[in-house]
Design an enzyme around this catalytic site. Structure first.
Site, mmCIF file in Angstrom:
data_model
loop_
_atom_site.group_PDB
_atom_site.id
_atom_site.type_symbol
_atom_site.label_atom_id
_atom_site.label_comp_id
_atom_site.label_asym_id
_atom_site.label_seq_id
_atom_site.Cartn_x
_atom_site.Cartn_y
_atom_site.Cartn_z
ATOM 1 N N HIS A 153 0.798 -1.234 0.000
ATOM 2 C CA HIS A 153 0.000 0.000 0.000
ATOM 3 C C HIS A 153 0.829 1.283 0.000
ATOM 4 O O HIS A 153 0.292 2.370 -0.109
ATOM 5 C CB HIS A 153 -0.945 0.021 1.197
ATOM 6 C CG HIS A 153 -0.228 0.295 2.504
ATOM 7 N ND1 HIS A 153 0.532 -0.653 3.138
ATOM 8 C CD2 HIS A 153 -0.147 1.399 3.262
ATOM 9 C CE1 HIS A 153 1.038 -0.139 4.235
ATOM 10 N NE2 HIS A 153 0.653 1.107 4.336
HETATM 11 C C1 UD1 Z 1 -2.030 5.156 6.236
HETATM 12 C C2 UD1 Z 1 -0.718 5.648 6.856
HETATM 13 C C3 UD1 Z 1 0.335 4.575 6.704
HETATM 14 C C4 UD1 Z 1 -0.132 3.243 7.238
HETATM 15 C C5 UD1 Z 1 -1.463 2.879 6.595
HETATM 16 C C6 UD1 Z 1 -2.026 1.609 7.159
HETATM 17 C C7 UD1 Z 1 -0.265 8.064 6.759
HETATM 18 C C8 UD1 Z 1 0.537 9.097 6.074
HETATM 19 N N1 UD1 Z 1 -0.217 6.828 6.196
HETATM 20 O O1 UD1 Z 1 -1.786 4.979 4.847
HETATM 21 O O2 UD1 Z 1 1.495 4.948 7.416
HETATM 22 O O3 UD1 Z 1 0.823 2.254 6.964
HETATM 23 O O4 UD1 Z 1 -2.403 3.942 6.830
HETATM 24 O O5 UD1 Z 1 -3.112 1.127 6.424
HETATM 25 O O6 UD1 Z 1 -0.895 8.347 7.738
HETATM 26 N N2 UD1 Z 1 -9.140 4.598 2.031
HETATM 27 C C9 UD1 Z 1 -10.365 3.975 1.946
HETATM 28 N N3 UD1 Z 1 -10.967 3.603 3.114
HETATM 29 C C10 UD1 Z 1 -10.420 3.827 4.326
HETATM 30 C C11 UD1 Z 1 -9.175 4.472 4.395
HETATM 31 C C12 UD1 Z 1 -8.557 4.856 3.235
HETATM 32 O O7 UD1 Z 1 -10.898 3.762 0.868
HETATM 33 O O8 UD1 Z 1 -11.021 3.444 5.348
HETATM 34 C C13 UD1 Z 1 -8.460 4.979 0.761
HETATM 35 C C14 UD1 Z 1 -8.771 6.377 0.330
HETATM 36 O O9 UD1 Z 1 -8.840 6.386 -1.052
HETATM 37 C C15 UD1 Z 1 -7.545 7.144 0.781
HETATM 38 C C16 UD1 Z 1 -6.451 6.118 0.627
HETATM 39 O O10 UD1 Z 1 -7.074 4.880 0.943
HETATM 40 O O11 UD1 Z 1 -7.339 8.300 0.032
HETATM 41 C C17 UD1 Z 1 -5.264 6.351 1.525
HETATM 42 O O12 UD1 Z 1 -5.657 6.462 2.896
HETATM 43 P P1 UD1 Z 1 -4.722 7.293 3.928
HETATM 44 O O13 UD1 Z 1 -5.265 7.188 5.286
HETATM 45 O O14 UD1 Z 1 -4.471 8.642 3.371
HETATM 46 O O15 UD1 Z 1 -3.334 6.555 3.828
HETATM 47 P P2 UD1 Z 1 -2.981 4.996 3.813
HETATM 48 O O16 UD1 Z 1 -2.394 4.675 2.492
HETATM 49 O O17 UD1 Z 1 -4.103 4.167 4.309
#
Ligand code: UD1
Length: 372
Positions: A215
């Protein structure tokens, strides 16, 4: 000094790995009648598979506050958390804010608390990848430099903090909190009765499959890198089937880049809950991952782990555990996969204080600090 009043401790979580880290800590804080833990969920992760399922399985109480910030750019996500979290700090006037890990929620909450002169404790302090392109590295460094109590998971983290000029008096080597959760749940997955649905659905046999998680922006945000990795997984899957519970970010990118995964041996499934993941990890032949926590969990489970990154903030898992850094280099990845499949891979040991008692050590220290 707080006398008869309860000592309010705001515990902040936002993303999937945070939930695993807060669970044992909340259970520990409950043992101290003087402490009043208050749980704040920023809402950084919000899908049931990414959030709710962890609360349910790990017996984490319903958050006292949910900030519902959702997804967004780093700036907007961090800013939204700060604005909403400040209101809670002003209302609750806590004696301490505890943040865990290295996600955007960690930094946002620490920054708010510190500027309101509320002491901050950081659990999992001092880890460094020395890669400033990782958002988490920025979160780690900034959070550590404004925290009052730094709870570390390995001796190297203490060294990193001291080298950065942080006072020794603030640093406490307490062990790895994620392993508390692992230890508390492992008997469940080892019991004969527990077989996750997915294990049956995919007809998996212990040690006859590999598990993959992916991811990180550095792996999934560039079409070329992601395509190259998927092609590499295809080659591996001809030797051993790969189970790939997919993070929403990765799924989004695969669709955006119109990449095709036609290979039946590379099985893409929705994100798994904690127990399913643990079960699949413990029974796998090997793990391919870019996660931080999985590098640690595999070291304790003694499962070979190939980390698809150029660096790690958790070098102890490479030095004494079962982890190897393979980056995105196809030859390196395949070389290590072959070693594992031919029984030539290293055996690991478990680092000190990765023993399931980290929350206990933190509780004891907090009792001392908050008595002062
Ligand atoms: C975040 C953390 C990362 C961690 C990971 C664990 C930061 C900078 N990154 O990354 O360190 O390893 O979580 O999973 O804080 N999304 C969904 N549903 C959700 C959550 C996210 O669809 O419940 C999608 C959205 O499109 C979002 C993308 O995932 O834009 C990224 O989510 P985000 O929380 O920004 O970062 P992660 O890649 O999950």
């Amino acid at each position: 000094m707080v006398r008869n009043k309860k000592i309010k401790i705001l515990c902040v979580v936002g993303a999937r790995p945070n939930f695993i880290k807060i669970s044992p800590l909340l259970q520990e804080l409950k043992k101290y009648p003087k402490f009043k833990p208050i749980l704040v969920h920023t809402g950084q992760h919000y899908d049931y598979e990414m959030s709710g399922s962890f609360f349910k399985e790990l017996d984490i109480p319903k958050p006292d506050y949910n900030l519902d910030v959702g997804s967004g750019s780093h700036a907007s996500q961090t800013a939204k958390i700060m604005i909403e979290f400040e209101k809670i700090c002003l209302k609750e006037k806590p004696n301490l804010v505890i943040v865990v890990g290295d996600v955007n929620s960690t930094l946002a909450a620490a920054l708010v608390a510190k500027k309101l002169f509320i002491p901050v404790a950081h659990v999992e302090a001092g880890l460094r990848s020395r890669d400033m392109k990782m958002p988490e590295e920025i979160n780690r460094i900034l959070t550590d430099h404004i925290s009052d109590y730094l709870f570390t998971s390995c001796p190297e983290a203490n060294k990193n903090l001291i080298n950065e000029g942080i006072s020794k008096k603030k640093i406490f080597f307490v062990g790895n909190i994620m392993i508390d959760t692992l230890k508390s749940q492992i008997s469940k997955i080892k019991s004969q009765k527990y077989k996750p649905k997915i294990f049956k659905q995919l007809n998996l046999k212990p040690k006859k499959y590999a598990l993959l998680t992916l991811h990180r922006p550095s792996n999934v945000d560039s079409k070329e890198t992601l395509k190259n990795l998927l092609d590499t997984f295809k080659i591996i899957s001809e030797k051993i089937p790969i189970i790939f519970p997919i993070h929403p970010r990765t799924l989004k990118q695969i669709k955006k880049f119109r990449l095709k995964i036609s290979n039946k041996q590379l099985k893409i499934i929705p994100p798994l809950n904690y127990l399913e993941t643990l079960h699949l990890m413990a029974n796998s032949k090997l793990i391919l991952t870019d996660s931080g926590g999985i590098q640690e969990e595999t070291t304790v489970l003694k499962i070979p782990c190939l980390t698809l990154r150029k660096n790690t903030e958790r070098p102890i898992t490479v030095e004494i555990g079962t982890n190897t850094i393979v980056g995105q280099d196809r030859n390196k990845i395949l070389e290590q996969v072959n070693k594992i499949l031919f029984g030539k891979y290293k055996k690991g040991k478990i680092p000190k204080y990765w023993d399931g008692k980290t929350a206990e050590r933190i509780g004891e220290l907090l009792k001392q600090f908050l008595r002062r």
